[in-house]
Write a protein that holds these residues in place. Sequence first.
Motif, short mmCIF file in Angstrom:
data_model
loop_
_atom_site.label_atom_id
_atom_site.label_comp_id
_atom_site.label_asym_id
_atom_site.label_seq_id
_atom_site.Cartn_x
_atom_site.Cartn_y
_atom_site.Cartn_z
N GLY A 265 12.43 2.25 -0.21
CA GLY A 265 13.09 1.63 -1.35
C GLY A 265 12.83 2.39 -2.64
O GLY A 265 13.73 2.56 -3.46
N ILE A 266 11.59 2.83 -2.83
CA ILE A 266 11.26 3.62 -4.02
C ILE A 266 12.07 4.91 -4.03
O ILE A 266 12.63 5.31 -5.06
N SER A 267 12.17 5.57 -2.89
CA SER A 267 12.95 6.81 -2.81
C SER A 267 14.43 6.54 -3.09
O SER A 267 15.09 7.32 -3.79
N ALA A 268 14.95 5.42 -2.58
CA ALA A 268 16.35 5.08 -2.83
C ALA A 268 16.60 4.81 -4.31
O ALA A 268 17.63 5.21 -4.87
N ALA A 269 15.65 4.13 -4.96
CA ALA A 269 15.78 3.86 -6.39
C ALA A 269 15.81 5.15 -7.19
O ALA A 269 16.63 5.33 -8.10
N GLN A 270 14.92 6.07 -6.88
CA GLN A 270 14.89 7.34 -7.59
C GLN A 270 16.16 8.14 -7.32
O GLN A 270 16.69 8.78 -8.24
N ALA A 271 16.66 8.10 -6.10
CA ALA A 271 17.89 8.82 -5.78
C ALA A 271 19.07 8.24 -6.55
O ALA A 271 20.03 8.97 -6.88
N ALA A 272 19.01 6.95 -6.87
CA ALA A 272 20.08 6.30 -7.65
C ALA A 272 19.94 6.57 -9.14
O ALA A 272 20.79 6.14 -9.93
N GLY A 273 18.86 7.25 -9.53
CA GLY A 273 18.65 7.57 -10.94
C GLY A 273 17.78 6.60 -11.69
O GLY A 273 17.64 6.69 -12.92
N LEU A 274 17.16 5.65 -10.98
CA LEU A 274 16.28 4.69 -11.63
C LEU A 274 14.90 5.29 -11.83
O LEU A 274 14.36 5.96 -10.94
N SER A 275 14.31 5.04 -12.98
CA SER A 275 12.91 5.39 -13.22
C SER A 275 12.04 4.28 -12.62
O SER A 275 12.31 3.10 -12.84
N VAL A 276 11.04 4.68 -11.84
CA VAL A 276 10.20 3.70 -11.14
C VAL A 276 8.78 3.75 -11.69
O VAL A 276 8.18 4.83 -11.80
N LYS A 277 8.26 2.58 -12.07
CA LYS A 277 6.84 2.46 -12.42
C LYS A 277 6.17 1.62 -11.34
O LYS A 277 6.69 0.58 -10.94
N ILE A 278 5.02 2.08 -10.89
CA ILE A 278 4.26 1.36 -9.88
C ILE A 278 3.28 0.42 -10.58
O ILE A 278 2.59 0.81 -11.53
N ASN A 279 3.21 -0.82 -10.11
CA ASN A 279 2.20 -1.78 -10.55
C ASN A 279 1.23 -2.02 -9.41
O ASN A 279 1.66 -2.36 -8.29
N ALA A 280 -0.06 -1.86 -9.66
CA ALA A 280 -1.06 -2.08 -8.62
C ALA A 280 -2.14 -3.02 -9.15
O ALA A 280 -2.72 -2.77 -10.21
N VAL A 281 -2.39 -4.09 -8.42
CA VAL A 281 -3.49 -4.99 -8.77
C VAL A 281 -4.78 -4.39 -8.22
O VAL A 281 -4.87 -4.01 -7.06
N ALA A 282 -5.78 -4.26 -9.09
CA ALA A 282 -7.08 -3.70 -8.69
C ALA A 282 -7.89 -4.76 -7.98
O ALA A 282 -8.21 -5.81 -8.56
N LEU A 283 -8.23 -4.50 -6.73
CA LEU A 283 -8.94 -5.47 -5.88
C LEU A 283 -10.25 -4.85 -5.40
O LEU A 283 -10.25 -3.89 -4.62
N LYS A 284 -11.35 -5.40 -5.86
CA LYS A 284 -12.66 -4.80 -5.64
C LYS A 284 -12.95 -4.55 -4.17
O LYS A 284 -13.50 -3.51 -3.79
N GLN A 285 -12.58 -5.50 -3.31
CA GLN A 285 -12.93 -5.40 -1.90
C GLN A 285 -11.90 -4.66 -1.05
O GLN A 285 -12.16 -4.35 0.10
N ASP A 286 -10.72 -4.39 -1.62
CA ASP A 286 -9.64 -3.85 -0.80
C ASP A 286 -9.19 -2.44 -1.19
O ASP A 286 -9.15 -1.55 -0.36
N ASN A 287 -8.83 -2.24 -2.47
CA ASN A 287 -8.23 -0.95 -2.81
C ASN A 287 -8.99 -0.17 -3.88
O ASN A 287 -8.48 0.84 -4.38
N ALA A 288 -10.19 -0.61 -4.24
CA ALA A 288 -10.93 0.05 -5.33
C ALA A 288 -11.10 1.55 -5.07
O ALA A 288 -10.86 2.39 -5.95
N GLU A 289 -11.51 1.90 -3.86
CA GLU A 289 -11.74 3.32 -3.57
C GLU A 289 -10.44 4.10 -3.46
O GLU A 289 -10.44 5.33 -3.60
N GLU A 290 -9.35 3.41 -3.22
CA GLU A 290 -8.06 4.08 -3.04
C GLU A 290 -7.33 4.34 -4.35
O GLU A 290 -6.36 5.12 -4.38
N LEU A 291 -7.76 3.71 -5.44
CA LEU A 291 -7.00 3.78 -6.68
C LEU A 291 -6.75 5.21 -7.17
O LEU A 291 -5.63 5.54 -7.57
N PRO A 292 -7.74 6.11 -7.16
CA PRO A 292 -7.43 7.48 -7.59
C PRO A 292 -6.34 8.13 -6.75
O PRO A 292 -5.45 8.80 -7.29
#
Length: 339
Positions: free
Chosen positions: A156-183
């Motif tokens: 979906g993100i690729s389709a949006a960009q192909a259509a000319g839409l600018s995409v911003k990602i929103n990520a909720v920071a979760l200490k136990q789940d994605n903290a190490e993955e954020l970088p």
Amino acid sequence: MTLTDPGSPQGALVDGFGRTVTYLRLSVTDRCDLRCVYCMAEHMTFLPKAEVLTLEELDRIASAFVTLGVRKLRLTGGEPLVRKGVMGLIEGLSRHLASGALSELTLTTNGARLVEFADRLAAAGVKRINVSLDTLKPELFRTLTRGGNLTKVLDGISAAQAAGLSVKINAVALKQDNAEELPGLIAWAHGKGCDITLIETMPLGEVEADRTDQFLSLKDVRRELESFWSLEDIGLNTGGPARYVRVAETGGRLGFITPLSHNFCEACNRVRLTCTGTLHTCLGQEDSADLRAVLRGGASDADLIEAIRNAVDAKPKGHDFDVARAQPAVARHMSTTGG
């Protein structure tokens, strides 16, 4: 002048603390095709159809806000793209872009339906969208969303960009789940030409997850990022609460939304309308005004505008978030409030 074709604004919409409201977040549904653990309870009870504003009612209220000087309109949910007929609403509201009354019409989405809708969104004048994405790990994504398919979102993100839409990602920071993955998530987003914003978990509604255990201060995240990246504060303002930096090593922009570790209320310019017509002037307070009752009571355009002005005049000075509380600051779920 009618609300379906606003002319010059009828005076700025200013709250009791002198803040001008120029940004409306409009929820079009409480339903979603995902069940993110920090947003919804696993077994949600959704609203009956009769309680939800019709598309015509949503248009009328949004147009009233445009008449009152609102320049940015963001459609939210739940997931806005699951609402039947939503593209008709978006295409109708785009008349305010064509007239110049509205500067931006956009939406926040989970991305799972963008392959279907991206081209029509672009054709309606939508220039940029926010996509909620907390991980690039398929199994973790499935866990966090209770069954979601990461591939559909990435496509979906690729389709949006192909259509000319600018995409911003929103990520909720979760200490136990994605903290190490954020970088890695930040680097991935910048590699795709997307801005990304990190968001602290907020105490909204009763969910099964323990937000106290999951809370991750973005002050700590920034400190960690600065141990290997160069972050330069920039003055970018997209109309929301994020404070932005540029990451020298990736060349991309990174936002921080910090309702708990740094209160952002002093410059708040936005209000939220739920899909039931309840106007919340603060995300973190139980303030409300029932615009559905106004509409369905036979209100004139002047009556609707007066009700909006009265609600905004009573906008609280700030939110009441405290992640350490045993109970959430407000009982309503984020999916009900509308992002």
